[in-house]
Structures are given as structure tokens and as C-alpha cells.
Design a protein around this motif. Structure first.
Motif, mmCIF file in Angstrom:
data_model
loop_
_atom_site.group_PDB
_atom_site.id
_atom_site.type_symbol
_atom_site.label_atom_id
_atom_site.label_comp_id
_atom_site.label_asym_id
_atom_site.label_seq_id
_atom_site.Cartn_x
_atom_site.Cartn_y
_atom_site.Cartn_z
ATOM 1 N N ARG A 127 61.043 -11.044 23.866
ATOM 2 C CA ARG A 127 59.830 -11.845 24.046
ATOM 3 C C ARG A 127 59.944 -13.168 23.293
ATOM 4 O O ARG A 127 59.194 -14.111 23.567
ATOM 5 N N GLY A 153 59.624 -18.494 28.523
ATOM 6 C CA GLY A 153 58.732 -17.343 28.392
ATOM 7 C C GLY A 153 59.561 -16.134 28.044
ATOM 8 O O GLY A 153 60.782 -16.250 27.894
ATOM 9 N N ASP A 154 58.886 -14.961 27.895
ATOM 10 C CA ASP A 154 59.704 -13.820 27.481
ATOM 11 C C ASP A 154 60.715 -13.455 28.553
ATOM 12 O O ASP A 154 60.494 -13.623 29.743
ATOM 13 N N TYR A 172 59.575 -14.102 32.501
ATOM 14 C CA TYR A 172 58.184 -14.541 32.591
ATOM 15 C C TYR A 172 58.043 -15.986 33.077
ATOM 16 O O TYR A 172 56.992 -16.377 33.583
ATOM 17 N N THR A 199 56.560 -13.657 37.668
ATOM 18 C CA THR A 199 57.497 -13.037 36.721
ATOM 19 C C THR A 199 58.603 -12.265 37.453
ATOM 20 O O THR A 199 58.319 -11.441 38.315
ATOM 21 N N THR B 79 41.862 -14.730 26.201
ATOM 22 C CA THR B 79 42.864 -13.682 26.421
ATOM 23 C C THR B 79 42.463 -12.402 25.692
ATOM 24 O O THR B 79 42.574 -11.306 26.229
ATOM 25 N N LYS B 116 47.923 -14.427 34.178
ATOM 26 C CA LYS B 116 49.296 -13.921 34.248
ATOM 27 C C LYS B 116 49.569 -12.955 33.090
ATOM 28 O O LYS B 116 50.167 -11.905 33.279
ATOM 29 N N GLN B 117 49.091 -13.339 31.908
ATOM 30 C CA GLN B 117 49.311 -12.493 30.737
ATOM 31 C C GLN B 117 48.557 -11.159 30.858
ATOM 32 O O GLN B 117 49.091 -10.101 30.539
ATOM 33 N N ASP B 120 50.280 -8.716 33.155
ATOM 34 C CA ASP B 120 51.622 -8.273 32.766
ATOM 35 C C ASP B 120 51.517 -6.965 31.985
ATOM 36 O O ASP B 120 51.105 -6.942 30.827
ATOM 37 N N ARG B 123 53.222 -6.919 28.542
ATOM 38 C CA ARG B 123 52.538 -7.700 27.501
ATOM 39 C C ARG B 123 51.288 -6.970 27.023
ATOM 40 O O ARG B 123 50.977 -6.953 25.831
#
Lengths: 326, 145
Positions: A127, A153-154, A172, A199, B79, B116-117, B120, B123
Motif C-alpha cells: 500500500r 496508489g497501492d 489502485y 483498480t 471517508t 473508490k476507497q 475497495d 482498503r
């Protein structure tokens, strides 16, 4: 008549809070499978006809989820990548794998680790947006050779070419990146920004190394042709086919190219294991077979020696063996 | 399970009564109101249990789609709020039910990056696995006194 069906399953994890199996990998003889997951353990299984029998459980060595585990091609070494930022190298001594080295240096979660086919290198990614190439000397010691910082990104995975000294990474930032060894250092051969629209979770070469398949979160599969791979500095990937899985909204997490044929297995968030066919003459990807399992499928791998056997790692703690009859 | 071994090959399927939402509204969270456990409440707990012989499958598994609107378009905690919603839903819903949490379109400067985060899986799992992030999330989920 072609068919696909589950033949057996084992429980990697019985922990109800964190059952998820993240990764799996067959050794080159196809007789052993390694699985790892959220329960911070690694299990090594022996394939006995169509069932898996556990032969070793490793736990307590890494303090967070273990995301991926990879056998060296000689089968003597095992590398495990953990979210605790470490990679552990195990060596098969006597009749089990023993910890030999703990590789530290990544800032945070390590997501993938792969030995090169020659066994000379180990690639890891994290990451922290970096890809590290470690060199293994004759005594089996590890030294950092290159730290590649091209991703923004990761980095979800690293992948070695089966024949040439080429390394690939993706993740990512929606990019695929390829590196070659210039004699001193691993350096960039190609950056494909926007290789996918989302991704990139996984990629795999076919056994000849001429084609690469990649999958992404927006359920798109792409085939790339590797052009002019020698010298490795001139190697380039060219997108020759694209296929969207239309009947799903969930990401594709894993892809595995059958080592003996043009069949590609893909899996992801919708619990489906799909088998696609790649037609070289027409550069077309065609749907072939599909099987729905009980949970999200994080990782799949064709057996190294049996062309009709697949293993799948699921969110529900199980590892499934699937038979694909062509 | 082979079809030939089913105890009941053609079960009678009854219509499902809608869940009684009103019951919960006024009294459920007020500790001054006496709220004895009644037949309806017990039924609500067990109504979703599947018959193992005839699990009721939808063609596509259902999922929960939640959009939320940050108070300001540059909210730096969006987030974390999204993560808190995801965690709360995963604790409340059946384990197999998927959730999609995203920002109401047009309400945040970096909505694509946040969406997007939150989409995931890795994540999100790593954040849930992180004790200091979870301390903050649990603080968010405590509710008001």
C-alpha cells in the motif's frame, strides 16, 4: 459435454469473526497448495486424489492478515506477505517449512510477493505504492536490489514473466507497469496509465508468455500481447482484446490462465467462477462456463499439472476445489 | 443434496407479511416506555431463517445501496463517515449481504476518490483491522446520550 462443478472443500479458517481466505497458490508439482488469510495463518495442504489434507499450519509469525503466499518454483521456499508490513521466507527443512528470514522495509500492508521463475529474485508490493525487488544470493540471503516508485496508489500485485527477466505490477492507480533488469537495477520498460478504467486486481501470463490477461474492479477482462520481448528493454504490452462481464456489478479479484490451454478462469465479488476462452486467431474472448459458489472469491489458481483442476479462496473461510471438464 | 432425497419435494410457499416498522418507531429506544417482548418481535427475529432444504434464492443476491451527503463539499472526514456507515451496516445486516456506500453525486469535491476507497474491499478490511481507525469509528457509532 463440458461441465464445471465443485468436487470438495476444506476449511482454511473456522474463526467466525475473520474467516476470509485471501490468497492461494499451488507448488510447481501441483501436489501442494498454500492458503492464507485474515486469521493471520498460513496452511499447507496435500492434494490426495480430489481432496485436500492439511499437512502444516503456520500461525503467530505475522501479526496482521496474510494477504498472499507463494512457493518458489523449486518448491523449497515459501514467501508470505502480510499487512503487518513484513514478508517471511520459510524453507522446507526435514518435513516442514521453517522460518528463515523476516524481510522488513515496506511502510505498511504488503499485498503480494512472488519469486521469479529462476529463484534469483523476489518481488514484493505494498500500500506504500512501491514495488521492491530482492536478490537472493547463493546462501539464501536476501538483499534489496531495487525500490520502484512509479505507482501513485497501492500496488495490488506483482507478476514475473515465465521466461524473460520482466516484472509486472498493477493496482489502485489503474496502471500496469513493466520493468526489466539493466544489469545494475530494475528499471521501467513500460508504463500503461489507464490500462483499465478502475483498480487492477490481478493479472496472469499464459504458459508461453506471449499473452497477458488482466482484470479490474469494473469487471472488465483485457488481453495484452507481449511484443519484442528481447532485448527486455524493448518489451511492450499491446492491448488486443477486451471483454466486459455484463451480468455483474461486482469487482473481479483474481485471474488464472490455464497452464495447458487457452482457458482463463476469473472470479470476484459476485461469487461466480467464470471460465473464458481466448481465441488467438480472432483475438476474441468468449464466455465458456460459469459456477456460483457460496461467497466472494478472492483468489483462484489452476493446478500446475492437472489441467481440469482449480482451487478457489472464499470469504466464508473455505477453499474449494473445482473440476472443469472441457 | 440430491433431489431424490428431499423430504418435501413441493413445499407450500406462504406469502410473507411485511415487517411491522411502526412497532419500533415510538417506543423501541425510549427506556421510559415499557416494551415487553411479544410474539411479533420474536417472529421478527426468526422470520428470515432459511429452510435448509429449500433455501430461497434470488437470481441476483440483494445488496444495500446507501448514499450520504457530507455537510460541506470539502469535508475531510467524509471517508471516515462512509466507513462508519459500512461498519454499522455490516454489524446489523446478515453476513452475506453486500453494501455499497457512496457520496450523493455532486456533494463532495473528491467524491470519485472517496467512492473508490469505500468500494475497495481490501482498503475497507485493512481499515477495520486497524485499532486506531476502529476506535474513531466506534466513537462515531456510539450515538448521542
Amino acid at each position: 459435454m463440458s461441465s464445471i462443478h465443485s468436487i470438495s472443500f476444506v476449511q482454511h479458517s473456522t474463526n467466525p469473526i475473520s474467516p476470509r481466505v485471501w490468497g492461494l497458490n499451488w507448488n510447481s508439482s501441483g501436489k501442494n497448495l498454500v492458503t492464507c488469510g485474515e486469521d493471520k495463518s498460513v496452511k499447507i495442504w496435500k492434494l490426495n486424489s480430489d481432496k485436500l489434507e492439511m499437512i502444516q499450519k503456520i500461525s503467530g509469525d505475522q501479526t496482521r492478515a496474510i494477504r498472499y503466499a507463494h512457493f518458489s518454483s523449486c518448491g523449497r521456499f515459501l514467501a508470505t506477505a502480510s499487512w503487518d508490513a513484513t514478508v517471511i521466507i520459510y524453507e522446507y527443512i526435514g518435513n516442514e517449512f521453517e522460518e528463515k528470514h523476516k524481510l522488513e522495509g515496506h511502510e505498511n500492508e504488503v499485498k503480494c510477493c512472488k519469486f521469479s521463475p529462476s529463484g534469483e529474485y523476489l518481488a514484493t508490493c505494498s500500500r506504500d505504492k512501491t514495488v521492491w525487488v530482492w536478490q537472493v544470493d547463493e546462501d539464501g540471503d536476501y538483499e534489496v536490489l531495487s525500490i520502484l516508485q512509479r505507482h501513485s496508489g497501492d500496488v495490488k500485485f506483482v507478476l514475473w514473466h515465465p521466461d524473460h527477466e520482466l516484472l509486472l505490477s498493477g493496482g489502485y492507480d489503474n496502471a500496469l507497469r513493466m520493468y526489466y533488469f539493466d544489469g545494475d537495477d530494475w528499471v521501467s520498460a513500460q508504463d500503461i496509465e489507464g490500462a483499465h478504467g478502475s483498480t487492477i486486481w490481478s493479472a496472469d501470463f499464459d504458459s508461453t508468455g506471449k499473452y497477458l490477461v488482466s482484470v479490474c474492479a469494473e469487471h472488465v477482462v483485457k488481453i495484452w500481447e507481449l511484443t519484442s520481448p528481447l532485448p527486455t528493454s524493448s518489451a511492450k504490452l499491446l492491448n488486443i482484446a477486451t471483454y466486459e462481464i455484463k451480468d455483474t456489478v461486482w469487482p473481479l479479484y483474481s485471474v488464472s490462465w490455464n497452464p495447458f490451454s487457452n482457458l482463463i478462469a476469473i472470479s470476484g465479488g459476485d461469487h461466480h467462477l467464470r471460465i473464458l476462452q481466448f481465441n488467438q486467431e480472432s483475438s476474441a474472448i468468449l464466455p465458456f462456463l460459469s459456477l456460483k459458489l457460496d461467497a466472494e472469491i478472492n483468489s483462484i489458481a489452476w493446478n500446475s499439472t492437472n489441467d481440469s483442476l482449480l482451487a478457489a479462496a472464499l470469504d466464508d473461510g473455505t477453499v474449494q476445489l473445482v473440476n472443469v471438464n472441457i | 443434496m440430491g433431489v431424490e432425497r428431499l423430504d418435501n419435494v413441493a413445499p407450500v410457499i406462504y406469502n410473507v407479511k411485511p415487517r411491522d416498522i411502526d412497532i419500533q418507531k415510538s417506543s423501541a429506544y425510549d427506556e421510559n416506555i415499557d416494551d415487553p417482548i411479544d410474539a411479533r418481535e420474536v417472529f421478527d427475529y426468526i422470520r428470515d431463517i432459511n429452510d435448509p432444504e429449500h433455501p430461497f434464492y434470488d437470481t441476483e443476491d440483494p445488496w444495500v445501496d446507501v448514499s450520504f451527503t457530507p455537510t460541506i463539499p470539502h469535508c475531510s472526514l467524509a471517508t471516515l463517515i462512509g466507513l462508519a456507515i459500512k461498519v454499522k451496516l455490516s454489524r446489523s445486516l446478515p453476513p452475506n449481504m453486500k453494501t455499497v456506500v457512496h457520496i450523493t453525486p455532486g456533494t463532495h469535491n473528491t467524491e470519485a476518490a472517496i467512492n473508490k476507497q469505500l468500494a475497495d474491499k481490501e482498503r475497507v478490511a485493512a481499515a477495520i483491522d486497524n485499532p486506531s481507525v476502529m476506535r474513531t469509528v466506534n466513537q462515531c457509532l456510539k450515538g448521542r446520550e
